[in-house]
Design a protein around this motif. Structure first.
Motif, short mmCIF file in Angstrom:
data_model
loop_
_atom_site.label_atom_id
_atom_site.label_comp_id
_atom_site.label_asym_id
_atom_site.label_seq_id
_atom_site.Cartn_x
_atom_site.Cartn_y
_atom_site.Cartn_z
N TYR A 1 -6.69 0.71 -1.67
CA TYR A 1 -7.84 1.02 -0.83
C TYR A 1 -8.82 -0.15 -0.69
O TYR A 1 -9.36 -0.38 0.39
N ALA A 2 -9.08 -0.86 -1.77
CA ALA A 2 -10.14 -1.88 -1.77
C ALA A 2 -9.93 -2.95 -0.70
O ALA A 2 -10.79 -3.18 0.16
N ILE B 1 -10.60 -3.78 7.19
CA ILE B 1 -10.97 -2.93 8.32
C ILE B 1 -12.43 -3.19 8.72
O ILE B 1 -12.74 -3.39 9.90
N ILE B 2 -13.32 -3.20 7.73
CA ILE B 2 -14.74 -3.44 8.02
C ILE B 2 -14.93 -4.83 8.61
O ILE B 2 -15.69 -5.03 9.57
N GLN C 1 0.83 -1.20 0.00
CA GLN C 1 0.00 0.00 0.00
C GLN C 1 0.87 1.25 0.00
O GLN C 1 0.59 2.22 -0.73
N PRO D 1 -7.63 -3.08 1.92
CA PRO D 1 -7.56 -2.58 3.30
C PRO D 1 -8.92 -2.19 3.86
O PRO D 1 -9.21 -2.46 5.03
N LYS D 2 -9.79 -1.57 3.05
CA LYS D 2 -11.12 -1.18 3.52
C LYS D 2 -11.93 -2.40 3.92
O LYS D 2 -12.61 -2.42 4.95
N ARG D 3 -11.87 -3.43 3.10
CA ARG D 3 -12.62 -4.66 3.41
C ARG D 3 -12.11 -5.31 4.70
O ARG D 3 -12.90 -5.79 5.51
N ILE E 1 -6.06 1.42 9.59
CA ILE E 1 -6.86 2.65 9.59
C ILE E 1 -5.97 3.87 9.32
O ILE E 1 -6.31 4.74 8.52
N THR F 1 -4.81 3.85 5.67
CA THR F 1 -5.86 4.01 4.66
C THR F 1 -6.62 5.32 4.79
O THR F 1 -6.92 5.99 3.80
N TYR F 2 -6.94 5.70 6.03
CA TYR F 2 -7.76 6.89 6.26
C TYR F 2 -7.01 8.03 6.94
O TYR F 2 -7.60 9.06 7.24
#
Length: 390
Positions: free
Chosen positions: A306-307, A313-314, A180, A309-311, A372, A375-376
């Motif tokens: 992003y795809a 995290i959720i 990333q 890491p977001k998944r 987090i 990514t954010y």
């Protein structure tokens, strides 16, 4: 003077004799701290490190002030080696000070004809690279220059970062976060690269994108393996929670009456049980879906930005919530059946139910926090100072 500056910058983190600069410090010294300061070894070490850092910066400024009195060409020659060292080690404060006293020092190049911005990219020094914004169009022109092998700045961003820098990213997520970060570097450099340079070929006939794909092939495989292993483990846990809470929903504590209503339907504890069980089912199902989507992902390079890491995290957040709700439902059911309205039983149940939740949080929180932030978070790039250097 040239030799002394070089030695200083090569070992900037540990200057040994800076006693004459301590008089600029305030608020007590290390051995006799001011009132209200708790002298413990850890705090003392931090204060010593901070003092050494401040003294080193002060010494650098004094030396730069003296060099600044020379003519521009001579000054640029004097600071050439220290500037390259500062860039390679990521010492932004010293590099900025040197660049401010000698406008020609931006033309410094190493043996491979790398500019200072090329060096910052190759060594993944984002704090040095951010100085490019303080030069405006001038800095961007240096970025697009080519070195001996025909590589521009974007080619160097496409090469895999040095092992030393990658080892610093060897956190809980390992290769996934490394990949990333590499993508973030490539995208950032690409933003300020001229359109025709994005497709420029080096001496080996490779464009920056081709170079990125080639050098990051192994890292993509390692990141994919880590993602799949993590998702597989979490999928098993989520599936077990789904099974347990679904079974609990159809076999309520205390049994049912003849008309099918639960015996404890009017109890507050039963309402807590029902709501917690439903939330546990919904959150664990969501977690299961997210981890399955990771397992079935195509694992393209762009997905690591992003795809994926977001998944993840959720998935981790919903899995953690499902554990909390499951333990709450279990505690409520246990209290309904065996509590007999004894407060000490409720206290014991709550205390024991917190144990697995705390263990899960303590073990997985570092991974979740890294994801987090990466990514954010606010990001590592951007203009950091209003001080124009050119």
């Amino acid at each position: 003077m040239h030799a002394s500056i070089t030695i200083f910058f090569c070992d900037l983190g540990s200057p040994t004799k800076l006693e004459n600069l301590t008089d600029q410090q305030s608020g007590g010294d290390i051995e006799n701290p001011g009132d209200g300061f708790i002298s413990v070894p850890q705090v003392k070490n931090i204060q010593e490190a901070k003092l050494i850092h401040l003294q080193a910066i002060q010494l650098a400024k004094l030396i730069c002030d003296e060099i600044g009195k020379l003519d521009n060409s001579t000054a640029a020659l004097k600071v050439s080696a220290p500037l390259k060292t500062a860039v390679m080690y990521g010492n932004c404060e010293v590099a900025e000070e040197i660049l401010s006293i000698s406008s020609k020092s931006i033309y410094v190049r190493d043996k491979s004809d790398h500019t200072i911005f090329h060096l910052s990219i190759a060594n993944r020094r984002e704090n040095i690279f951010n100085l490019i914004h303080q030069y405006g169009e001038v800095g961007y022109n240096f970025l697009n220059m080519v070195e001996n092998e025909g590589n521009c700045g974007l080619h160097l961003a496409g090469c895999l970062g040095s092992h030393v820098k990658l080892n610093l990213r060897a956190t809980a997520a390992g290769a996934a976060l490394q990949m990333q970060r590499e993508l973030l570097w490539f995208k950032e450099v690409e933003k300020i690269t001229l359109a025709h340079d994005r497709e420029r070929k080096n001496n080996n006939g490779k464009t920056p994108k081709m170079l990125f794909t080639e050098t990051h092939e192994d890292l993509v495989k390692e990141g994919e393996k880590w993602m799949k292993d993590t998702s597989t483990s979490c999928t098993i846990v989520a599936a077990l929670i789904v099974t347990v809470v679904f079974a609990a929903a159809i076999t309520v504590p205390g049994g049912n009456k003849g008309d099918g209503l639960p015996n404890f339907s009017k109890e507050t504890g039963f309402r807590v049980f029902a709501i917690s069980d439903a939330l546990a089912l919904f959150s664990s199902s969501s977690s299961l879906i997210m981890f399955l989507s990771i397992l079935t992902s195509r694992y393209a390079e762009e997905d690591f930005l992003y795809a994926l890491p977001k998944r993840l995290i959720i998935g981790l957040v919903t899995l953690f919530l499902s554990m909390i709700f499951m333990m709450t439902a279990f505690g409520a059911a246990l209290f309904l059946v065996f509590g007999d309205k004894n407060a000490w039983i409720l206290t014991a149940v709550v205390a024991l139910a917190c144990v697995p939740v705390i263990l899960f949080a303590s073990l997985q929180f570092p991974l979740l926090l890294d994801m987090i932030k990466s990514t954010y978070g606010p990001g590592i790039f951007g203009k950091k100072s209003d001080r124009m250097l050119y």
